[in-house]
Design an enzyme around this catalytic site. Structure first.
Site, PDB file in Angstrom:
ATOM      1  CD  GLU A 114      -3.077  -0.918   2.215  1.00 27.05           C
ATOM      2  OE1 GLU A 114      -2.922  -0.096   3.143  1.00 27.05           O
ATOM      3  OE2 GLU A 114      -4.091  -1.647   2.107  1.00 27.05           O
ATOM      4  CD  GLU A 120      -4.553  -5.541   3.284  1.00 30.09           C
ATOM      5  OE1 GLU A 120      -3.343  -5.773   3.056  1.00 30.09           O
ATOM      6  OE2 GLU A 120      -4.943  -4.643   4.063  1.00 30.09           O
TER       7      GLU A 120
HETATM    8  C1  IDC Z   1      -3.067  -3.860  10.258  1.00 33.49           C
HETATM    9  C2  IDC Z   1      -3.264  -4.993  11.212  1.00 33.49           C
HETATM   10  C3  IDC Z   1      -2.926  -4.545  12.602  1.00 33.49           C
HETATM   11  C4  IDC Z   1      -1.541  -3.937  12.604  1.00 33.49           C
HETATM   12  C5  IDC Z   1      -1.427  -2.837  11.554  1.00 33.49           C
HETATM   13  C6  IDC Z   1      -0.021  -2.272  11.434  1.00 33.49           C
HETATM   14  O1  IDC Z   1      -4.584  -5.488  11.106  1.00 33.49           O
HETATM   15  O2  IDC Z   1      -2.990  -5.604  13.520  1.00 33.49           O
HETATM   16  O3  IDC Z   1      -1.295  -3.371  13.880  1.00 33.49           O
HETATM   17  O4  IDC Z   1      -1.768  -3.367  10.289  1.00 33.49           O
HETATM   18  O5  IDC Z   1       0.856  -3.249  11.026  1.00 33.49           O
HETATM   19  C7  IDC Z   1      -4.090  -2.170   5.615  1.00 33.49           C
HETATM   20  C8  IDC Z   1      -2.761  -2.806   5.647  1.00 33.49           C
HETATM   21  C9  IDC Z   1      -2.665  -3.839   6.733  1.00 33.49           C
HETATM   22  C10 IDC Z   1      -3.429  -3.393   7.968  1.00 33.49           C
HETATM   23  C11 IDC Z   1      -4.890  -3.301   7.607  1.00 33.49           C
HETATM   24  C12 IDC Z   1      -5.795  -2.944   8.780  1.00 33.49           C
HETATM   25  O6  IDC Z   1      -2.384  -3.384   4.399  1.00 33.49           O
HETATM   26  O7  IDC Z   1      -1.308  -4.044   7.036  1.00 33.49           O
HETATM   27  O8  IDC Z   1      -3.269  -4.363   8.960  1.00 33.49           O
HETATM   28  N1  IDC Z   1      -5.044  -2.338   6.539  1.00 33.49           N
HETATM   29  O9  IDC Z   1      -5.428  -1.701   9.327  1.00 33.49           O
HETATM   30  N2  IDC Z   1      -4.526  -1.330   4.727  1.00 33.49           N
HETATM   31  C13 IDC Z   1      -5.741  -0.892   5.076  1.00 33.49           C
HETATM   32  C14 IDC Z   1      -6.092  -1.546   6.244  1.00 33.49           C
END
Ligand code: IDC
Length: 510
Positions: free
Chosen positions: A336, A428
């Site tokens: 992302e 995702e």
């Molecule tokens: C989130 C995880 C969370 C973690 C965070 C940081 O769910 O536990 O603390 O990342 O690492 C994304 C990202 C993905 C995120 C997810 C939800 O690709 O890594 O995971 N998210 O926030 N993009 C939009 C949402």
């Protein structure tokens, strides 16, 4: 969301040596006493070595009668070679002699069926491949002892070299993927029942390629892959094992397993060799069950993928060389991008894609997009910046990510209009808010799933884990328990997504 951790300095990389490959034909054999029994096997042993360590990948093909339960045997040529952590089999080593016994899920091998296993090992001095393998005591020579009637499913490896001391082939490109030729519609000549893993998404669809705005299978027909993303593998490796992958393939009936390798946040940058090995292990576990895999270079913070350009080149050179012979691997080069222009993302893509292509010319590659892979929407833009200035590469798709409780109609309309112009892969998405936590938005999630089904857009849901957050499919503690099947272990999100994923696939076969 966790607050971003300060990026650590990358440590020195271990030198990754050349990949070696070896195909042993085999054969065999003596039929056992009743003349109607045929035995035979072929083994492919490839390694990816670095100073002192290596990953071995072993493909075992049964050329004889169906077997239930197997033991592979071989001897290391040098005394300094040791098996370490293995997967898809139980390993033991006494002196130079190694045995690998099947696990429950891969013990039955029909005639012509293959299974893939592997291990990480260590070496001292040199790391030559074993020169001979046995399966249930029968030496593998690449053909089977004939039965009274010839079995058409026995297909000796064309490259089998029954010489006593096969030389490792020097390049991992020795077994290139079939070239994707969008205009050709190859018809399989083999009967479907002869293929290993018959009926799996991978066996049915074969190598993938981009055709127009679609993802197409070996018959040049559009398909939709539906599956799950891991959580960060640096935190949740306890959730990815034979049982959980069996559940994903057989209980969820998924097509796809996305392996999210964070680069920061205690991820790849802290130990490139170990994370590379872990990703490869998960790719093998998916492949062994007939699932496609996405190798996700999970950049997130910092948002400019160019921060990780050198790491990306090192990582993708290694995984692309190691996995080039596989039909089921998709590369996602930047999860992302955020706080960065489309021009910078495109520049990154045009430097990383050639590194992958050099080793694996035909695989599908997913490119992240602006505004957390929102095709720019979260930055007030839209897909037109990409349409007007696409990445200069073939066989690529663009990532679109959404979180159903945060992203609704305006994102859905962008996806609809973008999907008519660009190949889009939803690598995702979440059923909850963009934080990854909170309540499931059933209505919005359903609208998204219906839209993706209608447009035949492939997707992976965040996450196949028991992280204590709304987006996790499993209840907290599930991964410590060992049971992953059924609905009792699922969260609301997991139950909703499993119901959708396990509906029948509709893969064209001609
Ligand atoms: C989130 C995880 C969370 C973690 C965070 C940081 O769910 O536990 O603390 O990342 O690492 C994304 C990202 C993905 C995120 C997810 C939800 O690709 O890594 O995971 N998210 O926030 N993009 C939009 C949402």
């Amino acid at each position: 969301m966790k607050s971003p951790l300060r990026p650590r300095r990358a440590r020195g990389l271990l030198a990754i040596g050349a990949t070696t490959g070896l195909v042993l034909g085999a054969l065999t054999a003596m039929p056992a006493a009743g003349a109607a029994t045929a035995a035979g096997c072929a083994v492919t042993y490839t390694t990816n070595s670095w100073q002192g360590g290596f990953t071995a990948n072993i493909s075992i093909k049964n050329l004889g009668d169906p077997i239930k339960g197997w033991t592979l045997g071989f001897a290391f040529p040098n005394s300094g070679q040791k098996v370490g952590y293995g997967w898809s089999a139980t390993y033991s080593q006494t002196g130079a002699a190694v045995t690998a016994k099947n696990l429950d899920y891969n013990g039955s091998l029909a005639t012509g069926a293959s299974t893939n296993i592997g291990f990480n090992g260590s070496w001292n001095g040199s790391n030559p491949a074993p020169t001979s393998f046995t399966l249930n005591g029968v030496t593998c020579t690449g053909s089977a002892t004939p039965k009274p009637t010839v079995t058409p499913t026995v297909t000796p490896k064309p490259t089998a070299t029954p010489t006593a001391t096969p030389k490792p082939t020097a390049t991992p490109t020795a077994t290139p993927k079939p070239t994707a030729t969008p205009t050709v519609t190859p018809k399989p000549t083999a009967t479907p029942t002869a293929a290993p893993g018959t009926g799996t998404p991978l066996a049915i669809n074969g190598p993938l390629h981009v055709c127009g705005v679609d993802l197409c299978n070996q018959y040049n027909r559009p398909i939709q892959l539906r599956g799950m993303s891991t959580h960060g593998i640096q935190w949740f490796s306890r959730c990815y094992n034979d049982s959980s992958l069996n559940a994903l393939a057989s209980d969820w009936k998924a097509d796809l397993f996305r392996v999210s390798m964070y680069v920061q946040e205690q991820g790849y940058e802290t130990n490139p060799a170990a994370f590379t090995d872990l990703v490869n292990k998960y790719v093998d576990m998916a492949e062994a069950r007939g699932l496609y895999s996405i190798i996700d270079f999970h950049t997130l913070t910092p948002g400019d993928p160019n921060y990780n350009l050198a790491r990306a080149k090192t990582f993708f050179a290694s995984v692309a060389a190691r996995n080039a012979g596989k039909k089921g691997v998709i590369y996602e080069i930047a999860n992302e991008p955020n706080g960065v222009s489309w021009a910078s993302i495109k520049s990154y893509a045009e430097q990383v894609i050639p590194v992958i292509r050099a080793a694996d010319p035909d695989a599908v590659i997913i490119v992240g997009t602006r505004g957390w892979s929102s095709l720019g929407v979260s930055d007030g833009s839209n897909e037109s910046e990409i349409v007007n200035n696409p990445v200069n590469a073939k066989n690529i798709m663009y990532a679109f990510h959404f979180y159903a409780a945060s992203h609704k109609d305006n994102y859905r309309s962008t996806l609809s209009q973008a999907a008519a112009k660009l190949p889009v892969f939803v690598s995702e998405f979440g059923t909850v808010s963009a934080s990854g936590d909170g309540a499931v938005d059933v209505a919005s999630t359903t609208a998204w799933l219906d839209l993706m089904d209608r447009l035949k857009i492939s997707y992976a849901n965040w996450t196949y884990s028991d992280a204590g957050e709304g987006s996790a499919a499993f209840k907290a503690g599930t991964c410590s328990g060992g049971v992953y099947t059924g609905t009792g272990v699922l969260t609301q999100s997991g139950a909703l997504i499993r119901d959708r994923i396990r509906t029948a696939d509709n893969f064209p076969t001609s």
